[in-house]
Scaffold this active site. Structure first.
Site, PDB file in Angstrom:
ATOM      1  N   TYR A  73       5.911   4.248   3.810  1.00  0.00           N
ATOM      2  CA  TYR A  73       4.561   4.393   3.270  1.00  0.00           C
ATOM      3  C   TYR A  73       3.601   3.693   4.224  1.00  0.00           C
ATOM      4  O   TYR A  73       3.821   2.528   4.592  1.00  0.00           O
ATOM      5  CB  TYR A  73       4.433   3.775   1.866  1.00  0.00           C
ATOM      6  CG  TYR A  73       3.021   3.892   1.358  1.00  0.00           C
ATOM      7  CD1 TYR A  73       2.543   5.113   0.882  1.00  0.00           C
ATOM      8  CD2 TYR A  73       2.132   2.820   1.416  1.00  0.00           C
ATOM      9  CE1 TYR A  73       1.225   5.246   0.461  1.00  0.00           C
ATOM     10  CE2 TYR A  73       0.820   2.950   0.989  1.00  0.00           C
ATOM     11  CZ  TYR A  73       0.379   4.164   0.517  1.00  0.00           C
ATOM     12  OH  TYR A  73      -0.933   4.287   0.114  1.00  0.00           O
ATOM     13  N   TYR A 104      -3.984   7.440  -7.945  1.00  0.00           N
ATOM     14  CA  TYR A 104      -2.979   8.470  -8.274  1.00  0.00           C
ATOM     15  C   TYR A 104      -3.016   8.885  -9.750  1.00  0.00           C
ATOM     16  O   TYR A 104      -2.008   8.788 -10.441  1.00  0.00           O
ATOM     17  CB  TYR A 104      -1.574   7.969  -7.903  1.00  0.00           C
ATOM     18  CG  TYR A 104      -1.384   7.845  -6.411  1.00  0.00           C
ATOM     19  CD1 TYR A 104      -0.947   8.940  -5.656  1.00  0.00           C
ATOM     20  CD2 TYR A 104      -1.668   6.661  -5.745  1.00  0.00           C
ATOM     21  CE1 TYR A 104      -0.792   8.838  -4.288  1.00  0.00           C
ATOM     22  CE2 TYR A 104      -1.522   6.559  -4.369  1.00  0.00           C
ATOM     23  CZ  TYR A 104      -1.071   7.653  -3.657  1.00  0.00           C
ATOM     24  OH  TYR A 104      -0.924   7.554  -2.305  1.00  0.00           O
ATOM     25  N   ASP A 152       4.335  -1.627  10.939  1.00  0.00           N
ATOM     26  CA  ASP A 152       3.391  -1.727   9.829  1.00  0.00           C
ATOM     27  C   ASP A 152       3.851  -2.878   8.930  1.00  0.00           C
ATOM     28  O   ASP A 152       4.762  -2.731   8.125  1.00  0.00           O
ATOM     29  CB  ASP A 152       3.359  -0.397   9.059  1.00  0.00           C
ATOM     30  CG  ASP A 152       2.407  -0.438   7.885  1.00  0.00           C
ATOM     31  OD1 ASP A 152       1.941  -1.536   7.529  1.00  0.00           O
ATOM     32  OD2 ASP A 152       2.135   0.638   7.317  1.00  0.00           O
ATOM     33  N   LYS A 199      -3.239  -6.231   3.172  1.00  0.00           N
ATOM     34  CA  LYS A 199      -2.824  -6.716   1.860  1.00  0.00           C
ATOM     35  C   LYS A 199      -2.994  -8.240   1.674  1.00  0.00           C
ATOM     36  O   LYS A 199      -4.083  -8.661   1.336  1.00  0.00           O
ATOM     37  CB  LYS A 199      -1.401  -6.259   1.582  1.00  0.00           C
ATOM     38  CG  LYS A 199      -1.350  -4.730   1.397  1.00  0.00           C
ATOM     39  CD  LYS A 199      -0.352  -4.276   0.379  1.00  0.00           C
ATOM     40  CE  LYS A 199      -0.670  -2.899  -0.145  1.00  0.00           C
ATOM     41  NZ  LYS A 199       0.072  -1.799   0.479  1.00  0.00           N
TER      42      LYS A 199
HETATM   43  C1  LIG Z   1      -0.511  -0.649   1.138  1.00  0.00           C
HETATM   44  C2  LIG Z   1       0.017  -0.258   2.458  1.00  0.00           C
HETATM   45  C3  LIG Z   1      -0.778   0.460   3.367  1.00  0.00           C
HETATM   46  C4  LIG Z   1      -2.169   0.910   3.036  1.00  0.00           C
HETATM   47  O1  LIG Z   1      -3.054  -0.142   2.811  1.00  0.00           O
HETATM   48  P1  LIG Z   1      -4.396   0.119   1.975  1.00  0.00           P
HETATM   49  O2  LIG Z   1      -5.097  -1.194   2.028  1.00  0.00           O
HETATM   50  O3  LIG Z   1      -3.989   0.522   0.597  1.00  0.00           O
HETATM   51  O4  LIG Z   1      -5.149   1.194   2.673  1.00  0.00           O
HETATM   52  C5  LIG Z   1      -0.214   0.782   4.584  1.00  0.00           C
HETATM   53  N1  LIG Z   1       1.042   0.421   4.906  1.00  0.00           N
HETATM   54  C6  LIG Z   1       1.822  -0.291   4.065  1.00  0.00           C
HETATM   55  C7  LIG Z   1       3.201  -0.687   4.484  1.00  0.00           C
HETATM   56  C8  LIG Z   1       1.344  -0.630   2.807  1.00  0.00           C
HETATM   57  O5  LIG Z   1       2.144  -1.301   1.961  1.00  0.00           O
END
Ligand SMILES: *Cc1c(COP(=O)(O)O)cnc(C)c1O
Length: 434
Positions: A147, A19, A248, A277
């Site tokens: 997100y 970004y 997610d 992550k």
């Molecule tokens: C960071 C994140 C993503 C994306 O993961 P990347 O490894 O950066 O592609 C998707 N969903 C959530 C909730 C996240 O925190």
């Protein structure tokens, strides 16, 4: 060896950072090494890490057990294609994932990053309905302030305003956004949220393939915490209206919120779940999408008979090995107690900041501490202050937040909180002078 100055000049000229602008990039700080909870800069300055490198490095840096796992695997092989081949690191990792995730997740798709795991989840949901011969369910439903990643499918369910994704409006699929929950963590389901959910499901269920959201904590879309009862309501409506539920857990997974998974706060079983992550303990990129037997079998009985996805680096053996080592580590050192202690420390250290007139709200859950300000933070200025005082914290928009490695000790956690408070003071002057 090239001088650091010339390397940094090249960086400024040629390398995109997350970004950033290529005209006026914010400063970046060169790292020499990282160990435990510390990041050491090239000039020798040691910083206490408040970010876990964006939720990932839960065991801190340079952990001997994680290093050893990679070294051991490297001697056998680092990667082979996953089409037609398989290996022990992938199998053992998936065994562990099936064991530790909430009951019902029986099938694992390994992928290369969080965004990809969200793409995979979305594709599974659409392919599920196509396989059942339902061609109407072509949209997703979600909540604002979420997100889910930066690729197009994931981006289409990110908060359209905060994420700046609205600039892609013309080329993104148009999904259905509900307001972000106002139900607070401790107070349960707010009648307004309940009514909005019920109306949206009643109105849209026939066109909705899946509801996607982050359980309990919304990460990069606004660092918000909401009520487990909200999630339970979403689950109930998904069942009642025949809509799949995608959770997610990329940020919330592996203990960060005080439960092993965010969904555990609400005891909710989803159909599809995204992990990423902290999966590898922050050592390399790796993610996973898990689904139920029902989802996998329906897709497999469908017209194509296969799930249509297969990344080149699927199930990278180094990543699988280090993920397995990370999960074993998590199990072995009592993460829950460590996260509980961090939560107490954050409560003590950050709650008092509410008295500051720039601060709108303080939120703490598990090893996550968030200070929301009334106005945007001057990132470059406050970052300089943080570094001078020996901490690595990276605010965005109006949020200063920390999610330190689980291994952080009390003294370092206190330092993070103190410097956050000091940074706010400093920033208040900065804002006034402008
Ligand atoms: C960071 C994140 C993503 C994306 O993961 P990347 O490894 O950066 O592609 C998707 N969903 C959530 C909730 C996240 O925190």
């Amino acid at each position: 060896m090239q001088q650091l100055e010339s390397l940094l000049a090249f960086d400024r000229q040629h390398i995109w950072h997350p970004y950033t602008s290529m005209i006026d990039p914010l400063p970046v700080y060169p790292v020499k090494s990282a160990k435990g909870v510390f990041i050491e800069l090239a000039d020798g300055q040691k910083l206490v890490d408040g970010m876990s490198s964006w939720w990932c490095a839960i065991h801190g840096y340079n952990h001997p057990q994680l290093n050893a796992a990679i070294e051991k695997q490297l001697k056998d092989f680092s990667h082979v294609m996953f089409g037609g081949l398989t290996h022990r690191p992938a199998i053992e990792l998936c065994q562990e994932l099936v064991r530790m995730t909430p009951a019902g997740f029986e099938k694992v798709f390994l992928c290369d990053s969080g965004s990809v795991s969200v793409e995979v989840a979305i594709k599974m949901a659409f392919q599920y309905w196509i396989s059942l011969g339902n061609r109407d369910k072509k949209r997703l439903m979600t909540i604002r302030k979420g997100y889910h990643g930066d690729t197009f499918g994931a981006m289409s369910v990110c908060d359209p305003v905060g994420g700046m994704h609205h600039i892609f409006e013309a080329v993104l699929p148009q999904h259905i956004f509900l307001p972000e929950p106002i139900s607070s963590f401790s107070e349960g389901l707010h009648p307004t949220d309940e009514a909005q959910l019920e109306q949206a499901f009643a109105r849209h269920h026939q066109e909705v393939a899946a509801f996607i959201l982050e359980p309990i904590v919304q990460g990069a879309g606004g660092m918000r915490v909401y009520a487990p009862a909200f999630l339970r309501k979403v689950k109930t409506l998904c069942e009642a209206y025949d809509v799949l539920l995608i959770l997610d857990e990329i940020a919330t997974g592996f203990g960060r919120t005080g439960e092993l998974f965010g969904a555990n706060h609400a005891n909710v079983q989803a159909d599809i779940m995204c992990l990423g992550k902290a999966l590898t303990g922050g050592m390399m990129t790796m993610a996973a999408t898990l689904c139920t037997d029902q989802v996998a079998m329906t897709i497999s009985r469908g017209p194509t008979g296969v799930f249509m996805h297969g990344p080149t680096f699927m199930a990278n053996a180094l990543a699988c090995s280090v993920s397995l080592a990370s999960l074993q580590l998590l199990d072995s050192y009592g993460w829950k107690e460590k996260v509980g202690r961090i939560e107490k420390g954050l409560e003590q250290g950050l709650r008092p900041l509410l008295q500051h007139d720039r601060v709108k709200e303080v939120r703490v859950l598990g090893a996550i501490g968030v200070v929301e300000c009334h106005q945007s933070i001057q990132v470059a200025a406050i970052q300089k202050y943080f570094i001078k005082h020996g901490v690595w914290i990276r605010p965005f928009r109006n949020l200063i937040y920390i999610m330190p490695p689980f291994i952080i000790e009390e003294a370092e956690l206190n330092l993070l909180c103190q410097v956050m408070a000091g940074g706010l003071e400093e920033e208040a002057h900065f804002v006034k002078e402008k």
